[in-house]
Design a protein around this motif. Structure first.
Motif, PDB file in Angstrom:
ATOM      1  N   ILE A  16      32.258  40.409  64.543  1.00 21.38           N
ATOM      2  CA  ILE A  16      33.330  39.749  63.797  1.00 21.38           C
ATOM      3  C   ILE A  16      34.460  40.756  63.681  1.00 21.38           C
ATOM      4  O   ILE A  16      34.282  41.857  63.143  1.00 21.38           O
ATOM      5  N   ARG A  17      35.617  40.383  64.161  1.00 21.90           N
ATOM      6  CA  ARG A  17      36.765  41.303  64.142  1.00 21.90           C
ATOM      7  C   ARG A  17      37.790  40.827  63.126  1.00 21.90           C
ATOM      8  O   ARG A  17      38.238  39.690  63.171  1.00 21.90           O
ATOM      9  N   ILE A  18      38.144  41.737  62.234  1.00 25.61           N
ATOM     10  CA  ILE A  18      39.159  41.468  61.215  1.00 25.61           C
ATOM     11  C   ILE A  18      40.140  42.626  61.277  1.00 25.61           C
ATOM     12  O   ILE A  18      39.742  43.791  61.279  1.00 25.61           O
ATOM     13  N   SER A  19      41.418  42.291  61.302  1.00 23.63           N
ATOM     14  CA  SER A  19      42.410  43.362  61.367  1.00 23.63           C
ATOM     15  C   SER A  19      42.416  44.166  60.065  1.00 23.63           C
ATOM     16  O   SER A  19      42.028  43.677  59.000  1.00 23.63           O
ATOM     17  N   PHE A  20      42.844  45.393  60.162  1.00 21.12           N
ATOM     18  CA  PHE A  20      42.890  46.279  59.000  1.00 21.12           C
ATOM     19  C   PHE A  20      43.826  45.726  57.933  1.00 21.12           C
ATOM     20  O   PHE A  20      43.523  45.773  56.735  1.00 21.12           O
ATOM     21  N   THR A  21      44.947  45.164  58.355  1.00 18.54           N
ATOM     22  CA  THR A  21      45.921  44.606  57.417  1.00 18.54           C
ATOM     23  C   THR A  21      45.318  43.444  56.633  1.00 18.54           C
ATOM     24  O   THR A  21      45.484  43.355  55.417  1.00 18.54           O
ATOM     25  N   THR A  22      44.593  42.568  57.318  1.00 21.66           N
ATOM     26  CA  THR A  22      43.952  41.439  56.650  1.00 21.66           C
ATOM     27  C   THR A  22      42.914  41.925  55.651  1.00 21.66           C
ATOM     28  O   THR A  22      42.824  41.413  54.529  1.00 21.66           O
ATOM     29  N   CYS A  23      42.156  42.925  56.027  1.00 23.41           N
ATOM     30  CA  CYS A  23      41.146  43.496  55.135  1.00 23.41           C
ATOM     31  C   CYS A  23      41.796  44.078  53.881  1.00 23.41           C
ATOM     32  O   CYS A  23      41.303  43.870  52.769  1.00 23.41           O
ATOM     33  N   ILE A  24      42.888  44.773  54.039  1.00 27.71           N
ATOM     34  CA  ILE A  24      43.592  45.378  52.898  1.00 27.71           C
ATOM     35  C   ILE A  24      44.166  44.300  51.990  1.00 27.71           C
ATOM     36  O   ILE A  24      44.049  44.379  50.761  1.00 27.71           O
ATOM     37  N   VAL A  25      44.786  43.273  52.560  1.00 25.89           N
ATOM     38  CA  VAL A  25      45.389  42.202  51.759  1.00 25.89           C
ATOM     39  C   VAL A  25      44.316  41.477  50.943  1.00 25.89           C
ATOM     40  O   VAL A  25      44.491  41.216  49.754  1.00 25.89           O
ATOM     41  N   VAL A  26      43.186  41.170  51.561  1.00 24.25           N
ATOM     42  CA  VAL A  26      42.102  40.497  50.850  1.00 24.25           C
ATOM     43  C   VAL A  26      41.560  41.397  49.740  1.00 24.25           C
ATOM     44  O   VAL A  26      41.327  40.936  48.614  1.00 24.25           O
ATOM     45  N   THR A  27      41.389  42.669  50.017  1.00 22.88           N
ATOM     46  CA  THR A  27      40.871  43.613  49.025  1.00 22.88           C
ATOM     47  C   THR A  27      41.819  43.753  47.838  1.00 22.88           C
ATOM     48  O   THR A  27      41.378  43.817  46.684  1.00 22.88           O
ATOM     49  N   VAL A  28      43.102  43.766  48.086  1.00 24.46           N
ATOM     50  CA  VAL A  28      44.086  43.904  47.004  1.00 24.46           C
ATOM     51  C   VAL A  28      44.192  42.614  46.197  1.00 24.46           C
ATOM     52  O   VAL A  28      44.393  42.651  44.981  1.00 24.46           O
ATOM     53  N   CYS A  29      44.021  41.467  46.833  1.00 26.85           N
ATOM     54  CA  CYS A  29      44.166  40.188  46.142  1.00 26.85           C
ATOM     55  C   CYS A  29      42.944  39.811  45.299  1.00 26.85           C
ATOM     56  O   CYS A  29      43.065  38.984  44.392  1.00 26.85           O
ATOM     57  N   LEU A  30      41.782  40.388  45.551  1.00 23.36           N
ATOM     58  CA  LEU A  30      40.586  40.027  44.797  1.00 23.36           C
ATOM     59  C   LEU A  30      40.713  40.307  43.291  1.00 23.36           C
ATOM     60  O   LEU A  30      40.374  39.428  42.487  1.00 23.36           O
ATOM     61  N   PRO A  31      41.184  41.476  42.845  1.00 23.62           N
ATOM     62  CA  PRO A  31      41.343  41.670  41.393  1.00 23.62           C
ATOM     63  C   PRO A  31      42.369  40.713  40.774  1.00 23.62           C
ATOM     64  O   PRO A  31      42.173  40.241  39.653  1.00 23.62           O
ATOM     65  N   LEU A  32      43.434  40.419  41.492  1.00 25.41           N
ATOM     66  CA  LEU A  32      44.430  39.471  40.987  1.00 25.41           C
ATOM     67  C   LEU A  32      43.817  38.083  40.830  1.00 25.41           C
ATOM     68  O   LEU A  32      44.034  37.408  39.820  1.00 25.41           O
ATOM     69  N   LEU A  33      43.042  37.660  41.800  1.00 24.72           N
ATOM     70  CA  LEU A  33      42.359  36.369  41.713  1.00 24.72           C
ATOM     71  C   LEU A  33      41.381  36.352  40.543  1.00 24.72           C
ATOM     72  O   LEU A  33      41.283  35.360  39.820  1.00 24.72           O
ATOM     73  N   GLY A  34      40.685  37.459  40.314  1.00 25.63           N
ATOM     74  CA  GLY A  34      39.775  37.552  39.174  1.00 25.63           C
ATOM     75  C   GLY A  34      40.508  37.451  37.849  1.00 25.63           C
ATOM     76  O   GLY A  34      40.049  36.768  36.923  1.00 25.63           O
ATOM     77  N   LEU A  35      41.642  38.113  37.735  1.00 24.01           N
ATOM     78  CA  LEU A  35      42.441  38.047  36.506  1.00 24.01           C
ATOM     79  C   LEU A  35      42.933  36.631  36.249  1.00 24.01           C
ATOM     80  O   LEU A  35      42.823  36.119  35.127  1.00 24.01           O
ATOM     81  N   ILE A  36      43.471  35.993  37.269  1.00 24.88           N
ATOM     82  CA  ILE A  36      43.972  34.626  37.117  1.00 24.88           C
ATOM     83  C   ILE A  36      42.842  33.677  36.728  1.00 24.88           C
ATOM     84  O   ILE A  36      43.005  32.811  35.865  1.00 24.88           O
TER      85      ILE A  36
END
Length: 61
Positions: A16-36
């Motif tokens: 499974i190939r995921i670009s580094f940028t996509t991985c970073i964006v998902v990782t950064v958005c997880l705490p925001l999604l948790g807060l919301i």
């Protein structure tokens, strides 16, 4: 190990190939999604407790 497709009798591992940028964006958005999610659930199910202040609770009726 998860096995992938069978091509001519040869089993390949599933890659499974995921670009580094996509991985970073998902990782950064997880705490925001948790807060919301936490604020939304708190507001929906415990509105008075979530929006009340200590001044409202200190009053004697």
């Amino acid at each position: 190990m998860i096995q992938g497709s069978n091509i001519l009798g040869y089993e390949r591992p599933l890659v499974i190939r995921i670009s580094f940028t996509t991985c970073i964006v998902v990782t950064v958005c997880l705490p925001l999604l948790g807060l919301i999610t936490c604020v939304s659930i708190s507001s929906l199910f415990h509105f008075e407790d979530a929006t009340g202040t200590h001044c409202d609770r200190a009053r004697v009726y």
